[in-house]
Structure formats: C-alpha cells, structure tokens
Scaffold this motif. Structure first.
Motif, short mmCIF file in Angstrom:
data_model
loop_
_atom_site.label_atom_id
_atom_site.label_comp_id
_atom_site.label_asym_id
_atom_site.label_seq_id
_atom_site.Cartn_x
_atom_site.Cartn_y
_atom_site.Cartn_z
N SER A 177 -53.95 -45.57 -71.91
CA SER A 177 -53.98 -46.47 -73.05
C SER A 177 -54.33 -45.63 -74.27
O SER A 177 -55.28 -44.86 -74.22
CB SER A 177 -55.09 -47.49 -72.86
N THR A 178 -53.57 -45.79 -75.33
CA THR A 178 -53.77 -44.87 -76.46
C THR A 178 -53.96 -45.58 -77.78
O THR A 178 -53.61 -45.04 -78.83
CB THR A 178 -52.55 -43.93 -76.56
N GLY A 179 -54.48 -46.80 -77.75
CA GLY A 179 -54.72 -47.51 -79.01
C GLY A 179 -54.92 -48.99 -78.74
O GLY A 179 -54.95 -49.42 -77.59
N GLU A 180 -55.06 -49.75 -79.83
CA GLU A 180 -55.35 -51.17 -79.66
C GLU A 180 -54.10 -52.04 -79.61
O GLU A 180 -54.15 -53.18 -79.19
CB GLU A 180 -56.29 -51.64 -80.78
N GLY A 181 -52.97 -51.48 -80.02
CA GLY A 181 -51.73 -52.25 -80.05
C GLY A 181 -51.11 -52.40 -78.66
O GLY A 181 -51.41 -51.64 -77.74
N ASP B 264 -49.34 -49.35 -77.28
CA ASP B 264 -50.07 -48.08 -77.18
C ASP B 264 -50.43 -47.81 -75.72
O ASP B 264 -51.60 -47.89 -75.32
CB ASP B 264 -51.35 -48.11 -78.04
N PHE B 265 -49.42 -47.47 -74.97
CA PHE B 265 -49.58 -47.44 -73.52
C PHE B 265 -48.52 -46.51 -72.96
O PHE B 265 -47.38 -46.50 -73.42
CB PHE B 265 -49.34 -48.87 -73.03
N GLU B 266 -48.88 -45.70 -72.01
CA GLU B 266 -47.84 -44.85 -71.39
C GLU B 266 -48.10 -44.62 -69.91
O GLU B 266 -49.25 -44.71 -69.46
CB GLU B 266 -47.72 -43.51 -72.13
N VAL B 267 -47.03 -44.33 -69.22
CA VAL B 267 -47.17 -43.92 -67.82
C VAL B 267 -47.81 -42.54 -67.85
O VAL B 267 -47.48 -41.73 -68.71
CB VAL B 267 -45.78 -43.85 -67.14
N PHE B 268 -48.76 -42.31 -66.98
CA PHE B 268 -49.46 -41.02 -66.98
C PHE B 268 -48.72 -40.02 -66.11
O PHE B 268 -48.52 -40.26 -64.92
CB PHE B 268 -50.89 -41.22 -66.45
N HIS B 269 -48.32 -38.93 -66.73
CA HIS B 269 -47.66 -37.86 -65.97
C HIS B 269 -48.60 -36.66 -65.94
O HIS B 269 -48.80 -36.02 -66.99
CB HIS B 269 -46.35 -37.46 -66.64
#
Ligand code: GDP
Length: 313
Positions: free
Chosen positions: A291-295, A298-303
C-alpha cells in the motif's frame, strides 16, 4: 521508503574495486558495511545475520567472472539475497475453486486494514471480479462507517451489521436468517459470506478489528472469525513505519491467526522500513501486496525482485 538503506548500500558498492578478484578482507569489509546498513534500516537481527552470512559465503566462493567485475558480482549477490528475504517468487492471490473466495484482513488498529480493503476491492473489480466488503470490525465505533465510505469510493458494496445507507451507496443490511448480528463479528462475517454467495459476489473481503497493541481478546476474536469462515487467504496488514515492533507483532499474528500472506502498508512513508522487510523471512509468509498512499489506487502487487532492484537502484 528505503532511501537511506538504498544510499548506504550504493555507497558500499562504490567502494569496491572494479578489477580483479575480491580479497577476503575486501569481502569482510563489504559485509560489515552491509550489516551496518541493514541494522540502521531496522532490519531484524536474525535476518541480518543470515543475510550477511550468505553474502559472505557467496562472495568468497564467487568464480572469477568474465561478464561481471567484483563490484557487480557483489551487487548481484546482495540483490539475490534481498529477493530471497523478501519471499522469492511473487505469490498471487489464491482463489477458491468454488466462489466466493474469502479474504480476511488482520492487523493492528491503524495499520491500514480498512484502507487496504478498499484498494484490494477496487483492484479486484478492475480485473473483472465482483468483490464485496464485510464490516466485521465492531470494536472501533467508526469502523463500519469508514468501511462504507471506503466501499463507496471503490464502488463496491459493503455488508454491514446495521442497516444504514450512506448517500448514494447500496450498503446491505445484515439482518438475514432472522437474527440481528450487530455486536458479534463472527456472525457478521458468516452472514456477510452467505450474502455474498446469495448475490453471487465472487470475492468477499472481511475487515476485522485491530487494537493498538497485540491483545489476547482481539487475537481470540480474529481466531474465532478465521475458524468460522475458513478463509482462502488471511492477509496480515502491517504498517511499514512501525519499526522494530514489526517482527514481534507479525509473530504474534502468525501464532494467533496463522496468516497466509503479508501486506506492507504506508510504503510511501520515509521511515527506515527494514523491520517490515524482515517479516517475510521471519514468518515464512510471502509479502503479497504493498500500500503506497491513502487513495484507492495507491496499491500494488508486491514483487520481491522489483523491490530488491528498487532498493539497489
Ligand atoms: P485500520 O485501523 O487498520 O483499519 O487502518 P486505516 O485503514 O483506518 O488506516 C489508518 C490511517 O492510515 C488512515 O489515516 C489512512 O488514511 C492511513 N493509511 C492507510 N494506508 C496508507 C498508506 O499506504 N499510506 C499512507 N500514507 N497512509 C495510509
């Protein structure tokens, strides 16, 4: 996040000779610098030990390579070891053979669970799934409303223990099977899943209560929910800024709810973050999302490999 770790490692590699073979003292000095960089970034001690041991063994045993100079070889070894402690391969979500797939979220209060629920739902929806959120955090007075707002932002329905429509949002009531489930998070979770099945949602995300510190009652509640709903995934959400407490907290949740994957939240912060990087290695559970923010986006699959490259960039 990880800027200072990144700078420190880059500095260490810059000091390495670019020609010939690495002497044992070169290797020892490099490993010492790496060790300090990891410790200063809050990486947990047992993880630092394993990491530096492996780097040292491999650097000393490295063949003279035609393609890579000594500095490049060390970078490659450190990169490989970083990928390993971050869990190795990327691990995607496990979907149930028979929908709905049930994903339970667990973690301390403020770790970013509710926010994550919205992000995950939004991401799933973009991929053609039909997720539903279940508000089983009945501990915090505002948690249900917060999840409803999050669901509204993500455009995903929320199953909440009390009937209550937030403007323009089709929150569904929990008054099925003739019972009011308000107050009982296990019943809310069960009823939410039954509702999802009835309405043919293919993924259900269950948000559970968190406390500010690990707490036996809370853990029992989460364990009870887990036992009642047998989720396909239990995601442990951890604030990457939590620092040294990360490992201890993760171990407590592993014992309490036997989570299947980790979500690192607040990776956009500027804390040192190394403790969170230790969680996969210490618990043996993969980091699956960041998770990379409040929006909501703001989310990514972790590689693991991409994160290692980012750190060593
Ligand atoms: P919960 O108590 O675990 O459900 O945590 P919340 O989802 O309510 O999040 C706690 C606070 O952290 C809220 O103010 C969120 O907006 C914020 N938050 C959650 N995830 C992130 C993130 O990835 N980055 C940043 N900067 N803030 C976040």
């Amino acid at each position: 996040m990880f800027n200072s770790l990144s700078d420190r490692l880059t500095e260490t590699f810059r000091n390495l000779r670019t020609k010939g073979r690495l002497s044992e003292s070169d290797v020892n000095k490099t490993v010492r610098d790496i060790r300090l960089a990891l410790l200063d970034a809050d990486v947990a001690l047992p993880v630092v030990k394993t990491f530096t041991h492996n780097v040292r063994e491999r650097a000393l045993g490295a063949e003279v390579s035609e393609a890579l100079n000594p500095a490049q070889q060390v970078v490659k070894i450190v990169n490989d070891e970083l990928v390993t402690i971050l869990g190795g391969e990327t691990r995607g979500l496990r979907f149930a053979k028979q929908p709905p797939t049930v994903i339970m979220l667990a973690g301390l209060q403020g770790s970013g669970k509710t926010t994550l629920a919205g992000k995950l739902a939004f991401w799933l929806k973009e991929q053609g799934h039909t997720p539903m959120l279940v508000a089983a955090d009945l501990q915090r007075p505002n948690a249900v409303t917060q999840l409803e707002v999050v669901g509204q932002r993500a455009g995903v329905p929320v199953f909440a223990p009390e009937r209550g429509n937030i403007a323009g949002h089709d929150a569904v009531g929990a008054d099925i099977e003739g019972t009011r489930s308000h107050g009982d998070p296990v019943a809310v979770s069960r009823n939410g899943i039954a509702e999802a099945r009835a309405k043919q949602h293919d993924v259900v995300i269950v948000d559970t209560a968190g406390r500010l510190a690990v707490d036996e009652n809370l853990m029992q509640q989460a364990a009870d929910i887990r036992a009642a709903i047998t989720p396909d995934e239990v995601l442990f959400v951890i604030d990457a800024m939590i620092g040294q407490a990360a490992v201890e907290t993760a171990e407590a949740f592993l014992e309490g709810v036997d989570f299947t994957g980790v979500v690192l939240s607040k990776l956009d912060g500027d804390a040192r973050g190394g403790a969170a990087l230790s969680v996969a290695e210490v618990t043996g559970r993969p980091i699956m999302f960041a998770s990379t923010g409040e929006g909501v986006k703001d989310f990514e699959v972790f590689h693991p490999d991409r994160m290692a490259s980012r750190i060593l960039d």
